[in-house]
Design a protein around this motif. Structure first.
Motif, mmCIF file in Angstrom:
data_model
loop_
_atom_site.group_PDB
_atom_site.id
_atom_site.type_symbol
_atom_site.label_atom_id
_atom_site.label_comp_id
_atom_site.label_asym_id
_atom_site.label_seq_id
_atom_site.Cartn_x
_atom_site.Cartn_y
_atom_site.Cartn_z
ATOM 1 N N ALA A 397 0.945 -1.190 -0.126
ATOM 2 C CA ALA A 397 -0.044 -0.067 -0.040
ATOM 3 C C ALA A 397 0.808 1.115 0.160
ATOM 4 C CB ALA A 397 -0.930 -0.036 1.145
ATOM 5 N N GLY A 398 1.961 1.176 -0.883
ATOM 6 C CA GLY A 398 2.793 2.457 -0.953
ATOM 7 C C GLY A 398 3.870 2.537 0.000
ATOM 8 N N ARG A 399 4.075 1.758 1.018
ATOM 9 C CA ARG A 399 4.952 1.601 2.006
ATOM 10 C C ARG A 399 6.382 1.123 1.450
ATOM 11 N NH1 ARG A 399 1.201 -1.535 4.643
ATOM 12 N NH2 ARG A 399 2.728 -3.286 4.759
ATOM 13 N N PRO A 400 7.574 1.732 1.628
ATOM 14 C CA PRO A 400 8.621 1.465 1.206
ATOM 15 C C PRO A 400 9.159 0.070 1.300
ATOM 16 C CG PRO A 400 9.089 2.644 3.409
ATOM 17 C CD PRO A 400 7.748 2.647 2.965
ATOM 18 N N LEU A 401 9.866 -0.399 0.441
ATOM 19 C CA LEU A 401 10.327 -1.873 0.571
ATOM 20 C C LEU A 401 11.514 -2.151 1.603
ATOM 21 C CD1 LEU A 401 10.818 -2.660 -3.141
ATOM 22 C CD2 LEU A 401 9.175 -4.024 -1.489
ATOM 23 N N PRO A 402 11.308 -3.204 2.636
ATOM 24 C CA PRO A 402 12.367 -3.424 3.505
ATOM 25 C C PRO A 402 13.914 -3.816 2.805
ATOM 26 C CG PRO A 402 10.531 -4.783 3.788
ATOM 27 C CD PRO A 402 10.136 -4.222 2.519
ATOM 28 N N ARG A 403 14.675 -3.540 3.648
ATOM 29 C CA ARG A 403 16.187 -3.733 2.713
ATOM 30 C C ARG A 403 16.278 -4.942 2.375
ATOM 31 N NH1 ARG A 403 20.582 -0.779 3.388
ATOM 32 N NH2 ARG A 403 19.519 0.376 5.017
ATOM 33 N N TRP A 404 15.855 -6.084 2.979
ATOM 34 C CA TRP A 404 16.033 -7.464 2.425
ATOM 35 C C TRP A 404 15.523 -7.715 1.219
ATOM 36 C CZ3 TRP A 404 11.952 -10.476 1.804
ATOM 37 C CH2 TRP A 404 10.587 -10.084 2.170
ATOM 38 N N THR A 405 14.506 -6.888 0.708
ATOM 39 C CA THR A 405 14.232 -7.050 -0.494
ATOM 40 C C THR A 405 14.647 -6.498 -1.699
ATOM 41 O OG1 THR A 405 12.497 -5.339 -0.651
ATOM 42 C CG2 THR A 405 11.792 -7.199 0.367
ATOM 43 N N LEU A 406 15.691 -5.461 -1.444
ATOM 44 C CA LEU A 406 16.335 -4.627 -2.336
ATOM 45 C C LEU A 406 17.101 -5.565 -3.605
ATOM 46 C CD1 LEU A 406 17.171 -1.555 -0.208
ATOM 47 C CD2 LEU A 406 15.143 -2.164 -1.785
ATOM 48 N N CYS A 407 17.687 -6.511 -2.939
ATOM 49 C CA CYS A 407 18.600 -7.310 -4.006
ATOM 50 C C CYS A 407 17.821 -7.886 -4.917
ATOM 51 C CB CYS A 407 19.406 -8.138 -2.999
ATOM 52 S SG CYS A 407 20.453 -9.390 -3.961
ATOM 53 N N GLY A 408 16.787 -8.476 -4.595
ATOM 54 C CA GLY A 408 15.697 -9.376 -5.641
ATOM 55 C C GLY A 408 15.165 -8.387 -6.391
ATOM 56 N N GLU A 409 14.730 -7.151 -6.021
ATOM 57 C CA GLU A 409 13.960 -6.081 -6.990
ATOM 58 C C GLU A 409 15.363 -5.703 -7.987
ATOM 59 O OE1 GLU A 409 10.892 -4.130 -6.767
ATOM 60 O OE2 GLU A 409 10.805 -6.374 -6.016
ATOM 61 N N GLU A 410 16.504 -5.619 -7.700
ATOM 62 C CA GLU A 410 17.431 -5.056 -8.623
ATOM 63 C C GLU A 410 17.489 -6.175 -9.556
ATOM 64 O OE1 GLU A 410 19.815 -2.876 -10.615
ATOM 65 O OE2 GLU A 410 18.483 -2.169 -8.967
ATOM 66 N N GLN A 411 17.788 -7.424 -8.916
ATOM 67 C CA GLN A 411 18.012 -8.576 -9.887
ATOM 68 C C GLN A 411 17.018 -8.866 -11.047
ATOM 69 O OE1 GLN A 411 18.456 -12.284 -7.917
ATOM 70 N NE2 GLN A 411 18.781 -13.627 -9.563
ATOM 71 N N TYR A 412 15.735 -8.548 -10.634
ATOM 72 C CA TYR A 412 14.599 -8.982 -11.530
ATOM 73 C C TYR A 412 14.139 -7.818 -12.116
ATOM 74 C CZ TYR A 412 14.926 -13.702 -9.701
ATOM 75 O OH TYR A 412 15.393 -14.861 -9.299
ATOM 76 N N ARG A 413 14.655 -6.531 -12.224
ATOM 77 C CA ARG A 413 14.012 -5.235 -12.824
ATOM 78 C C ARG A 413 13.502 -5.213 -13.980
ATOM 79 N NH1 ARG A 413 14.138 -0.652 -10.139
ATOM 80 N NH2 ARG A 413 15.778 -1.129 -8.907
ATOM 81 N N ASN A 414 14.276 -5.821 -14.847
ATOM 82 C CA ASN A 414 14.050 -5.853 -16.328
ATOM 83 C C ASN A 414 13.902 -7.174 -16.846
ATOM 84 O OD1 ASN A 414 14.272 -2.950 -16.652
ATOM 85 N ND2 ASN A 414 16.584 -3.488 -16.523
ATOM 86 N N GLU A 415 13.629 -8.240 -16.093
ATOM 87 C CA GLU A 415 13.347 -9.596 -16.170
ATOM 88 C C GLU A 415 11.658 -9.796 -16.458
ATOM 89 O OE1 GLU A 415 15.745 -12.016 -16.915
ATOM 90 O OE2 GLU A 415 17.194 -10.530 -16.715
#
Length: 617
Positions: A397-415
């Motif tokens: 609901a618009g809240r920021p992502l926790p730090r532990w999710t950032l690696c996965g978000e970057e890995q699959y950004r354009n996948e």
């Protein structure tokens, strides 16, 4: 009397004639001479062979058996009845050996047809009736008892079942099937009785298709075998020329007879069909159905491999790729809760999530209070925990992502993947990533193909270029052709085929034209793509890519064995003919020598039935 029985009878007559004649020569028997007995024992073989040659000639066939007829006739005319009866034994023994070799090579194929399902148990409100499989209609509910063959293709109705699919796919261990899974005819119930709903008529089911392919494999001739048949046209005049020259040079007609005998009847020409039938049989044991010897030979010569992407190199669906877990949580617990919730959903990912959980043998709970947000996710109670699963916007609901999710978000950004966020009691607990993942055995299969002699590998897909390039980079392919329509696929296959013999591997209906256009088409038929299986020359019944590589290895090994048998047999026969022409071999010794060559060549051809250096993967 059938032909096999007649051949055995002729062999027995010739052997008895030889034995009786030798006894008479040693001990005497009134006015009867040994030569007379040998002549009488030879004549039935001569007559049967003459009839066979005339019958074959009438339908446009001609074989090296004519040399046997000439040599036996010449031996009788030159008053060499002992040589004649030995040649008769050699010829009749060769035909019996041929029957044995063919029967040995076809045994595995025949086993498939012999075990075809014959009865089904149809369930009704009042009772269960046993009927013929031909009476089963689509949609009927059937009972499959423990240890019985599944009569037709269908859908499992019970919660689970254990099915032995080894006869169809080559997989040695029983597999667990869940409610709604597709079942195939000819497989075996390896567990408790279960109910299924028929999805195809008997003649349209998997096992009926196997039987049809087996019939094609037993009757079709490879170009290599037809070439061996044509070679027989040149062997008779060549043999007559050598024997005539030997007679002219020495003035001894017995030398000419010896040459004829060592060239008779040359069952090395039989080695090619025996080897190819053996190769088709070996492939069938591994769940690889080859539609005749021609398909096997075409595969043996392939140098380029073209692959479809989705469903061939990749799984072809939204499968679980990775689970990112919050500190303090466990991946299996997350998957168990999500799969339990997804049992109440009709979303396209629900089946993949539930299948992933069952694959890890997780016990699922019944969710309650489930509410589905169309296109976004769903929420419900699993045990004592409130589970919310869906898009990032729905869960966070618009809240920021926790730090532990950032690696996965970057890995699959354009996948090209789907990310499912899961929260327990309002706290983000994990992120599930789904995508069209590579098949687990894709890299190994392509590596095996390289080792087997496939020089060029191409991906041909209707998907976009970026997704195709990512898969190509992972597999080290030589070329990628993306955004391809069925027409473009055919054009690409034709272009590659013009450069080298080409195999095309696919699984979808849209692959059927390309499979038909290739030198040899291979369909991954485990998912029931009828059109592609019908268009292909070879059908792999397991949902794996490795059998494609195994099929190439089997084909190459089979063709090598057939070629070895032909070349070695011809070389040995040629040396024996030269020795006979120079007077080094008598007709009787030559007949025994040639029989030894024939036996060795056919036994070598039977090696195509074995694994060789192949291993079950």
């Amino acid at each position: 009397m059938n032909e096999s029985a007649l051949r055995r009878a002729l062999l027995v007559i010739a052997i008895l004639g030889l034995a009786i004649g030798l006894w008479i020569r040693q001990f005497g028997f009134g006015s009867i001479e040994a030569g007379t007995v040998w002549t009488v024992a030879t004549l039935p073989v001569v007559v049967a062979l003459a009839i066979s040659i005339l019958r074959d000639f009438w339908i446009g066939r001609f074989g090296v058996d004519a040399i046997a007829l000439v040599s036996m006739s010449a031996a009788l005319l030159l008053d060499q009845p002992l040589a004649a009866v030995v040649v008769a034994i050699m010829y009749a023994g060769g035909t019996v050996l041929e029957d044995f070799a063919r029967g040995r090579a076809e045994r595995n194929l025949k086993a498939l047809t012999d075990r075809a399902p014959r009865v089904a148990h149809r369930k009704s409100a009042q009772s269960t009736d046993t009927i013929s499989v031909d009476q089963v209609s689509v949609g009927e509910e059937l009972l499959v008892r423990a240890g019985e063959l599944l009569p037709v293709d269908g859908i499992l109705l019970d919660a689970s079942a254990s099915v032995d699919e080894s006869a169809v796919t080559g997989e040695p261990l029983p597999v667990r099937r869940s409610a709604g899974d597709a079942l195939r005819s000819g497989t075996l119930n390896a567990g408790e009785p279960f109910s299924m709903r028929a999805s195809a008529l008997a003649e349209q089911s998997t096992y009926a298709a196997i039987v049809r392919m087996v019939a094609a494999a037993q009757t079709a001739k490879a170009p290599f075998i037809r070439m061996a048949d044509r070679f027989a046209l040149f062997l008779l005049p060549a043999t007559l020329l050598v024997s005539g020259t030997a007679w002219y040079a020495s003035g001894d007609p017995i030398r000419a007879l010896a040459v004829l005998v060592v060239a008779t009847p040359c069952p090395l020409i039989l080695a090619a069909p025996v080897a190819f039938i053996g190769g088709v049989s070996r492939a069938a044991r591994a769940g690889i159905l080859m539609k005749g010897s021609a398909a096997l030979e075409a595969l043996a010569q392939a140098r380029t491999a073209i692959f479809d992407k989705a469903g061939t190199l990749t799984i072809g669906g939204a499968e679980l790729v990775e689970i990112d877990v919050a500190p303090g949580d466990e991946a299996d617990q997350l998957l168990q809760s999500l799969a339990s919730l997804e049992q109440a959903s009709h979303h396209v990912l629900a089946d993949s999530i539930i299948r992933a959980a069952r694959g890890r043998q997780l016990m699922l709970s019944h969710p309650h209070g489930v509410h589905e947000y169309r296109g976004a996710g769903l929420k419900g109670q699993v045990g004592n925990v409130s589970v919310l699963a869906g898009s990032r916007m729905l869960v966070l609901a618009g809240r920021p992502l926790p730090r532990w999710t950032l690696c996965g978000e970057e890995q699959y950004r354009n996948e090209p993947v789907l990310r499912v966020f899961v929260a327990f009691d309002g706290r983000l607990a994990g992120v599930f990533t789904f995508g069209d993942a590579l098949r687990a055995d894709a890299r190994d299969a392509l590596g095996t193909l390289r080792s087997a002699g496939i020089e060029r590998m191409v991906m041909l897909t209707g998907d976009d270029g970026a997704a195709a390039e990512r898969v190509s980079a992972l597999l080290g392919l030589d070329a990628v052709i993306a955004d391809a329509t069925p027409a473009k696929k055919v054009a690409t296959v034709e272009a590659e085929k013009a450069l080298a013999p080409t195999m095309m591997v696919g699984d979808g209906i849209n692959d059927a034209p390309a499979l038909a256009a290739a030198t040899v088409g291979i369909a991954l038929g485990a998912r029931g793509a009828t059109a592609s299986s019908a268009a292909a020359d070879i059908v792999v019944l397991t949902d794996r890519l490795q059998p494609v590589a195994e099929a190439v290895e089997i084909a190459r090994r089979t063709r090598t064995i057939a070629l070895q048998s032909i070349i070695v047999g011809l070389a040995l026969s040629g040396m024996a003919m030269a020795a006979a022409a120079m007077g080094q071999i008598t007709p009787v010794a030559g007949a025994l020598l040639q029989e030894g060559i024939d036996v060795a060549v056919i036994l070598n051809a039977l090696r195509a039935l074995g694994n060789g250096h192949l291993g079950r993967r």
